[in-house]
Scaffold this active site. Sequence first.
Site, PDB file in Angstrom:
ATOM      1  N   GLU A 122       0.883  -1.174   0.000  1.00 47.36           N
ATOM      2  CA  GLU A 122       0.000   0.000   0.000  1.00 47.36           C
ATOM      3  C   GLU A 122       0.913   1.213   0.000  1.00 47.36           C
ATOM      4  O   GLU A 122       1.554   1.497   1.010  1.00 47.36           O
ATOM      5  CB  GLU A 122      -0.878   0.019   1.260  1.00 47.36           C
ATOM      6  CG  GLU A 122      -1.799  -1.164   1.422  1.00 47.36           C
ATOM      7  CD  GLU A 122      -3.011  -1.111   0.508  1.00 47.36           C
ATOM      8  OE1 GLU A 122      -3.153  -0.117  -0.241  1.00 47.36           O
ATOM      9  OE2 GLU A 122      -3.793  -2.063   0.529  1.00 47.36           O
ATOM     10  N   CYS A 150      -2.159   8.978   2.822  1.00 46.68           N
ATOM     11  CA  CYS A 150      -1.802   8.487   1.489  1.00 46.68           C
ATOM     12  C   CYS A 150      -2.882   8.801   0.464  1.00 46.68           C
ATOM     13  O   CYS A 150      -2.584   9.043  -0.692  1.00 46.68           O
ATOM     14  CB  CYS A 150      -1.546   6.989   1.555  1.00 46.68           C
ATOM     15  SG  CYS A 150      -2.873   6.122   2.388  1.00 46.68           S
TER      16      CYS A 150
END
Length: 482
Positions: free
Chosen positions: A259, A293
């Site tokens: 990720e 993110c």
Amino acid sequence: MTPKFEYAPAPESRSVVDIASSYGLFIGGEFVDPAAGTSFKTVNPATEESLADIAEADATDVDAAVRAARRAYERVWGRMPGSERGKYLFRIARILQERAREFAVLESIDNGKPIKESRDVDVPLAAAHFFYHAGWADKLDYAGLGTDPAPLGVVGQVIPWNFPLLMLAWKIAPALATGNTVVLKPAETTPLTALLFAQVCQQADLPAGVVNIVTGAGATGQAIVDHPGVDKIAFTGSTDVGRAIARAVAGTRKKVTLELGGKAANIVFDDAAIDQAVEGIVNGIFFNQGHVCCAGSRLLVQESIADDVIRRLKRRLTTLRVGDPLDKNTDVGAINSAAQLARITELTAAGEAEGATRWTPDCALPERGYWFAPTVFTDVSQAHRIAQEEIFGPVLSVLTFRTPAEAVAKANNTPYGLSAGIWSEKGSRILQIADQLRAGVVWANTFNRFDPTSPFGGYKESGYGREGGRHGLAAYVTEGSH
Ligand code: TAP
């Protein structure tokens, strides 16, 4: 309204949680000293004050943790019926709820995020993640993963500093629910909630070695990645480190999920409810100081409403309170580290040098600690570094578009593909645009919403694999027969 950029420490909050002067490694169910005896300090980014000495794990310690995890997997956890594993996960979830205040205060002290976010977002979502996966533990046969999906064994997990407890929950809950054991490394700058979580594992009587927490910097993470006894690596962090990990595990039997970073577009059409969209833009980029993110770091606004949206956005930003993370009224806390502050400073200077127009609300930041005022760049072109690179800070780059096709083209013009937002009153338009966006998560008329039932993950350089939901379980089991 005059902005409030004051910093008033809230000493009473410190009495909520005990911080030890030093912490060992959590291996085999107990805290142990690191083999080499070395340690590093974790710092409160709002004050630069040292909080505790943290043990630094080297390859010898990682090996001890992997062995403990292997023993626990072979002797206990890998054989335990799912219904029994589920009970432990429920117990952990309940303890997280009971100790929520402690976790929230500790997270804000170590990370710098506002207490209202750690209290209302990080900790409740972490508990929710354990509750959700507790429910799966005895129902894996019905998860669409084939019959009798088997665990992988020992999982190595490496997480970043932006959501320390929540990322831990995203990693540990599905791994344990599916019958794996874990060696996890928190980020160097935010180890404290992971170490408190280790105490929760003890409190829940989790069998020794099922969860092992090894603290350290990048070298510790690399030792986990390189260890031959690890069956799978789950990593959240930067794209550069993700690439290095993918290279390191290539040709081995290790499974890997990554990720990584993002540069999300938050797209506002001229038929959107503008005040609602402005709130979504603010939440999209200034939540958690922009250390997110999936942050909506690029605002794409339709040209006909751009001036109006930017005017209202600036007015709203003058009301944000930047300062003491432990003050319940704070909206924007401290930047997590001096290194991250330097990166934000460098990229914003590049934005100005490349010709974009910089704006910040009139503000005075505290002298000590790591702070960065909410910042908006207009006159941004797609080639600018601030439109291409992940800043991971409270900085918004505004671009405009005329047609939906142009919005899609600009939104997709990034090496990343993690998330996006669409603001429009037309449902058909939302579905049509969402279909064309190369992003793992697309929010409609909202932003930064998370739920354990919903898979999260990216395309392109944002990584691969999903976390959360039924899809997230797949990363932790062998492919069963269908
Ligand atoms: P990184 O520098 O990549 O660090 C992530 C973790 O990896 C940290 O625990 C780090 O340790 C460790 N690490 C560093 N070098 C390593 C190596 N060679 N081998 C193994 N592990 C290593 O990222 P960060 O600065 O902590 O986090 C920010 C990045 O994470 C951003 O790009 C952000 O977009 C991304 N992120 C992505 C997501 C999702 S879900 N896609 C979520 C959050 C953050 P130390 O910290 O101790 O150095």
